[in-house]
Design an enzyme around this catalytic site. Structure first.
Site, PDB file in Angstrom:
ATOM      1  N   LYS A 101       0.840  -1.206   0.000  1.00  0.00           N
ATOM      2  CA  LYS A 101       0.000   0.000   0.000  1.00  0.00           C
ATOM      3  C   LYS A 101       0.873   1.254   0.000  1.00  0.00           C
ATOM      4  O   LYS A 101       0.613   2.200  -0.735  1.00  0.00           O
ATOM      5  CB  LYS A 101      -0.943  -0.019   1.215  1.00  0.00           C
ATOM      6  CG  LYS A 101      -2.043  -1.058   1.054  1.00  0.00           C
ATOM      7  CD  LYS A 101      -2.827  -1.333   2.314  1.00  0.00           C
ATOM      8  CE  LYS A 101      -3.751  -2.533   2.083  1.00  0.00           C
ATOM      9  NZ  LYS A 101      -4.437  -3.009   3.276  1.00  0.00           N
ATOM     10  N   GLN A 135      -4.643  -1.539   9.371  1.00  0.00           N
ATOM     11  CA  GLN A 135      -4.468  -2.869   8.789  1.00  0.00           C
ATOM     12  C   GLN A 135      -5.058  -3.921   9.723  1.00  0.00           C
ATOM     13  O   GLN A 135      -4.735  -3.975  10.904  1.00  0.00           O
ATOM     14  CB  GLN A 135      -2.969  -3.127   8.542  1.00  0.00           C
ATOM     15  CG  GLN A 135      -2.683  -4.428   7.839  1.00  0.00           C
ATOM     16  CD  GLN A 135      -3.249  -4.468   6.413  1.00  0.00           C
ATOM     17  OE1 GLN A 135      -3.123  -3.529   5.642  1.00  0.00           O
ATOM     18  NE2 GLN A 135      -3.900  -5.573   6.070  1.00  0.00           N
ATOM     19  N   ASP A 182     -11.021   2.963   3.752  1.00  0.00           N
ATOM     20  CA  ASP A 182     -11.201   1.511   3.613  1.00  0.00           C
ATOM     21  C   ASP A 182     -12.702   1.163   3.565  1.00  0.00           C
ATOM     22  O   ASP A 182     -13.071   0.048   3.209  1.00  0.00           O
ATOM     23  CB  ASP A 182     -10.556   0.802   4.822  1.00  0.00           C
ATOM     24  CG  ASP A 182      -9.552  -0.252   4.402  1.00  0.00           C
ATOM     25  OD1 ASP A 182      -9.422  -0.498   3.183  1.00  0.00           O
ATOM     26  OD2 ASP A 182      -8.898  -0.827   5.286  1.00  0.00           O
TER      27      ASP A 182
END
Ligand code: NAD
Length: 288
Positions: free
Chosen positions: A54, A98, A121
């Site tokens: 990422k 994450q 996200d």
């Protein structure tokens, strides 16, 4: 019939080229690049690889990434404080935590602490609920990637029979909701579904996200179906494979995504997209 292979890497490359231009425009107008904060708690090796990818993808298109590595014993309070700081940081347009988080941390609490406007996200309850009402601020990245691949190939979704195999909160359910909002007729299957094939055989578009290698074999697929394989499974020799018997099913489908190189590259690309959109919204709001 032999399916056209949907090259997710190529679609992602094209989109990232467009995103790099949008980032340059934002820099010129705003005096700074969009900023994405990525928080990793602990040292899960798979998570470390995902986070590295990422961060690298951000730098490819000119997004500033801020990588925050916290020890596995970080307290819930300390993590929430970190999120609060990033919520208030004007240089940060997106915040990604994450997953998975260590077991002592309440994931829901932490995800809901992220400002909805920075939830790139798409996991905040507001954004999840928004998938039902059509008012989501950010779509979750993997389902959004699936949608973009279909769009890129000009595959009609309206009125199509879509079968989604897998009902998780991060892939299966949001994918089903997003395609339903495009007027597909959607059926969701999961591990308790009896006789999976009777459902998959109905699919014009079959999206598979179960995490079971080789789950979908040619006899389960209608001739001419579009097959999107979200699954990523690592074999003992390190090879990555999807949930679909690729070689078999590709003889029957009209389109198919490979693993790796299908949905995977799109997931990170949609994260970049959401971060850029967030920065564009902030800039537009500042001009009002
Ligand atoms: P999950 O374990 O949270 O959910 C799996 C779902 O599949 C569940 O709803 C379960 O009921 C269903 N399922 C399991 N076995 C089944 C079976 N035999 N028949 C029918 N349904 C079955 O997993 P997830 O997080 O949704 O991920 C699914 C897969 O997608 C995994 O392989 C994961 O690695 C992959 N994934 C890929 C990306 C990407 O970017 N390509 C992103 C996220 C997840």
């Amino acid at each position: 019939m032999v399916a056209k292979i949907i090259d997710g890497r190529e679609v992602a490359r094209k989109l990232r080229g467009e995103y790099a231009v949008r980032v340059s425009e934002l820099k010129a107008q705003n005096g700074r690049a969009p900023g994405l904060a990525v928080i990793l708690v602990g040292d899960n090796p798979a998570s470390q690889v995902y986070v590295r990818n990422k961060v690298r993808a951000c730098s490819d298109v000119g997004i500033d990434s801020k990588f925050i590595a916290l020890p596995a014993n970080t307290t819930q309070a300390a993590l929430l404080q970190q999120v609060d700081d990033l919520n208030g940081d004007m240089t940060i347009d997106g915040i990604l935590i994450q997953l998975p988080l260590p077991p002592h941390i309440d994931i829901r609490d932490v995800l809901e602490r992220i400002s909805v406007e920075k939830d790139v996200d798409g996991f905040h309850l507001y954004n999840v609920g928004g998938l039902v009402t059509g008012s989501t601020v950010f779509s979750p990245c993997t389902p959004y990637g699936v949608q973009k691949l279909l769009e890129h190939e000009k595959i009609p979704v309206e009125g199509a029979n879509v079968v989604v195999v897998g009902a998780s909160n991060i892939v299966g359910k949001p994918t089903a909701l997003m395609l339903m909002s495009q007027d597909a007729t959607v059926c969701i299957c999961h591990k308790k579904t009896r006789d999976l094939a009777q459902f998959t055989l109905l699919a014009d578009i079959l999206v598979v996200a179960a995490g079971v290698p080789g789950l979908i074999v040619p006899q389960m697929v209608k001739t001419g179906a579009v097959v999107i394989d979200v699954g990523i499974n690592r074999l003992p020799d390190g090879t990555l494979i999807g949930d679909v018997d690729f070689e078999g099913v590709r003889q029957k489908a009209s389109y198919i995504t490979p693993v790796p190189g299908g949905v995977g590259p799109m997931t990170v690309t949609m994260l970049l997209h959401n971060t850029i959109v967030s920065a564009e919204r902030t800039l537009a709001a500042s001009k009002r």
